[in-house]
Design an enzyme around this catalytic site. Sequence first.
Site, PDB file in Angstrom:
ATOM      1  N   ALA A  68      22.847  38.123 131.153  1.00 56.40           N
ATOM      2  CA  ALA A  68      21.728  37.772 130.273  1.00 56.40           C
ATOM      3  C   ALA A  68      21.834  38.597 128.998  1.00 56.40           C
ATOM      4  CB  ALA A  68      20.415  38.073 130.987  1.00 56.40           C
ATOM      5  N   GLY A 113      23.989  37.909 134.947  1.00 58.47           N
ATOM      6  CA  GLY A 113      23.757  36.462 134.849  1.00 58.47           C
ATOM      7  C   GLY A 113      25.041  35.661 134.778  1.00 58.47           C
TER       8      GLY A 113
HETATM    9  N1  CO8 Z   1      23.912  41.002 126.243  1.00 58.11           N
HETATM   10  C1  CO8 Z   1      24.021  41.121 124.912  1.00 58.11           C
HETATM   11  N2  CO8 Z   1      25.120  41.631 124.304  1.00 58.11           N
HETATM   12  C2  CO8 Z   1      26.143  42.025 125.091  1.00 58.11           C
HETATM   13  C3  CO8 Z   1      26.102  41.910 126.494  1.00 58.11           C
HETATM   14  C4  CO8 Z   1      24.929  41.364 127.072  1.00 58.11           C
HETATM   15  N3  CO8 Z   1      24.795  41.191 128.391  1.00 58.11           N
HETATM   16  N4  CO8 Z   1      27.255  42.401 126.999  1.00 58.11           N
HETATM   17  C5  CO8 Z   1      28.006  42.782 125.954  1.00 58.11           C
HETATM   18  N5  CO8 Z   1      27.333  42.551 124.793  1.00 58.11           N
HETATM   19  C6  CO8 Z   1      27.789  42.826 123.430  1.00 58.11           C
HETATM   20  C7  CO8 Z   1      27.869  44.308 123.168  1.00 58.11           C
HETATM   21  O1  CO8 Z   1      26.596  44.828 122.803  1.00 58.11           O
HETATM   22  C8  CO8 Z   1      28.863  44.345 122.030  1.00 58.11           C
HETATM   23  O2  CO8 Z   1      28.191  43.987 120.842  1.00 58.11           O
HETATM   24  P1  CO8 Z   1      28.448  44.836 119.470  1.00 58.11           P
HETATM   25  O3  CO8 Z   1      29.922  44.608 119.178  1.00 58.11           O
HETATM   26  O4  CO8 Z   1      27.535  44.181 118.494  1.00 58.11           O
HETATM   27  O5  CO8 Z   1      28.145  46.239 119.774  1.00 58.11           O
HETATM   28  C9  CO8 Z   1      29.814  43.213 122.359  1.00 58.11           C
HETATM   29  O6  CO8 Z   1      29.112  42.375 123.282  1.00 58.11           O
HETATM   30  C10 CO8 Z   1      31.084  43.681 123.035  1.00 58.11           C
HETATM   31  O7  CO8 Z   1      30.711  44.473 124.136  1.00 58.11           O
HETATM   32  P2  CO8 Z   1      31.335  45.922 124.391  1.00 58.11           P
HETATM   33  O8  CO8 Z   1      31.663  46.576 123.098  1.00 58.11           O
HETATM   34  O9  CO8 Z   1      30.401  46.644 125.305  1.00 58.11           O
HETATM   35  O10 CO8 Z   1      32.682  45.508 125.139  1.00 58.11           O
HETATM   36  P3  CO8 Z   1      33.489  46.378 126.187  1.00 58.11           P
HETATM   37  O11 CO8 Z   1      34.756  45.632 126.425  1.00 58.11           O
HETATM   38  O12 CO8 Z   1      33.575  47.810 125.753  1.00 58.11           O
HETATM   39  O13 CO8 Z   1      32.594  46.354 127.530  1.00 58.11           O
HETATM   40  C11 CO8 Z   1      31.287  45.290 129.234  1.00 58.11           C
HETATM   41  C12 CO8 Z   1      32.437  45.142 128.224  1.00 58.11           C
HETATM   42  C13 CO8 Z   1      31.682  46.255 130.332  1.00 58.11           C
HETATM   43  C14 CO8 Z   1      31.068  43.900 129.854  1.00 58.11           C
HETATM   44  C15 CO8 Z   1      30.005  45.794 128.563  1.00 58.11           C
HETATM   45  O14 CO8 Z   1      29.786  45.002 127.384  1.00 58.11           O
HETATM   46  C16 CO8 Z   1      28.780  45.713 129.391  1.00 58.11           C
HETATM   47  O15 CO8 Z   1      28.577  46.532 130.266  1.00 58.11           O
HETATM   48  N6  CO8 Z   1      27.902  44.714 129.112  1.00 58.11           N
HETATM   49  C17 CO8 Z   1      26.641  44.564 129.778  1.00 58.11           C
HETATM   50  C18 CO8 Z   1      26.809  43.971 131.164  1.00 58.11           C
HETATM   51  C19 CO8 Z   1      25.484  43.891 131.861  1.00 58.11           C
HETATM   52  O16 CO8 Z   1      24.790  44.855 132.069  1.00 58.11           O
HETATM   53  N7  CO8 Z   1      25.093  42.651 132.244  1.00 58.11           N
HETATM   54  C20 CO8 Z   1      23.871  42.396 132.918  1.00 58.11           C
HETATM   55  C21 CO8 Z   1      22.843  41.940 131.948  1.00 58.11           C
HETATM   56  S1  CO8 Z   1      21.260  41.731 132.698  1.00 58.11           S
HETATM   57  C22 CO8 Z   1      21.369  40.273 133.491  1.00 58.11           C
HETATM   58  O17 CO8 Z   1      22.343  39.554 133.430  1.00 58.11           O
HETATM   59  C23 CO8 Z   1      20.174  39.905 134.264  1.00 58.11           C
HETATM   60  C24 CO8 Z   1      20.180  38.429 134.649  1.00 58.11           C
HETATM   61  C25 CO8 Z   1      18.846  38.037 135.172  1.00 58.11           C
HETATM   62  C26 CO8 Z   1      17.788  38.252 134.121  1.00 58.11           C
HETATM   63  C27 CO8 Z   1      16.507  37.751 134.558  1.00 58.11           C
HETATM   64  C28 CO8 Z   1      15.542  37.721 133.385  1.00 58.11           C
HETATM   65  C29 CO8 Z   1      14.331  38.478 133.596  1.00 58.11           C
END
Ligand code: CO8
Length: 262
Positions: A68, A113
Amino acid sequence: MENINDMVQLNCLDGGLLHLVLNRPNQLNALSQDVLKRLSRIFLDAKEDPNVKGVLISGSGKAFCAGADIKQLAALNSAKGLHFARFGQTVFRELELLGKPSIAAIHGATLGGGCELAMAASIRIASDTAIFGQPEIKLGVIPGFGGTQRLSRLIGKGRALDLCLTGRRINADMALAYGLITEIVSEKELLTRAITLLREITQFSPLALMHILGAVHQGYDMSLEEGFELEATYFGLSCASKDKTEGVNAFLEKRQPVFIGE
Ligand code: CO8
């Protein structure tokens, strides 16, 4: 300003395959409300469109989907969180109950998600670069798009609890061992393999495919006896189809069947 239609690109492939590409590569294809709305429209249309035989979902850039959209998650209060979770659950259920086979072709991060979306597809195949997890716990929340339910059903309660409680990631080999995915290929081969597999499946009777999907998905949460009854009902319906006559005749006549979905 992002255009909602660009967030999920649609490609119509030969043989009635609809290929959806999650297309927010700069956010690792994070699922915003708009992405979910677009997915919902696509799934509902695909269900009704007789020309669509199967659906393939993949991600552009370096990930399938990192979950998400955390920027939108930041703005959620309790009521909005409940609504957002219900909406995501509804959309993924639309995919699961499409009545047509779907394959998630997974590479890179498939988290939160993103993993929940993949789990709503009929089949998941992944490249050796894929990583999976439910890291919501690290954000102070829980999986909300069906993850606590589908993950337990797919890989068992103990493993699902481990992944959800620790937020740890697993690689493609572990995901295969867990039964979260059914196949690993190289990233280069991923789409070709997914399309080939979906083509193989969609050559079969669309009615029989729909009945299998219905029997498995609806029957999963029934008692064994109720599930048997459901299966018998679908079996009876299959027997009434022209495709059953064609399939059986083709076998007896030692030729390839041509199914028409009637
Ligand atoms: N949402 C928004 N932006 C994101 C997300 C995300 N989930 N994941 C990555 N991005 C963005 C980063 O902020 C970054 O943006 P910017 O370049 O502007 O800083 C860009 O994508 C690239 O990401 P990274 O620089 O972090 O890339 P890496 O290769 O270093 O890392 C990872 C990759 C490990 C995947 C890392 O990005 C990460 O940990 N992302 C978050 C993963 C996460 O926590 N996902 C769970 C989200 S919560 C969820 O899914 C709940 C679902 C149910 C919700 C119910 C609603 C109430």
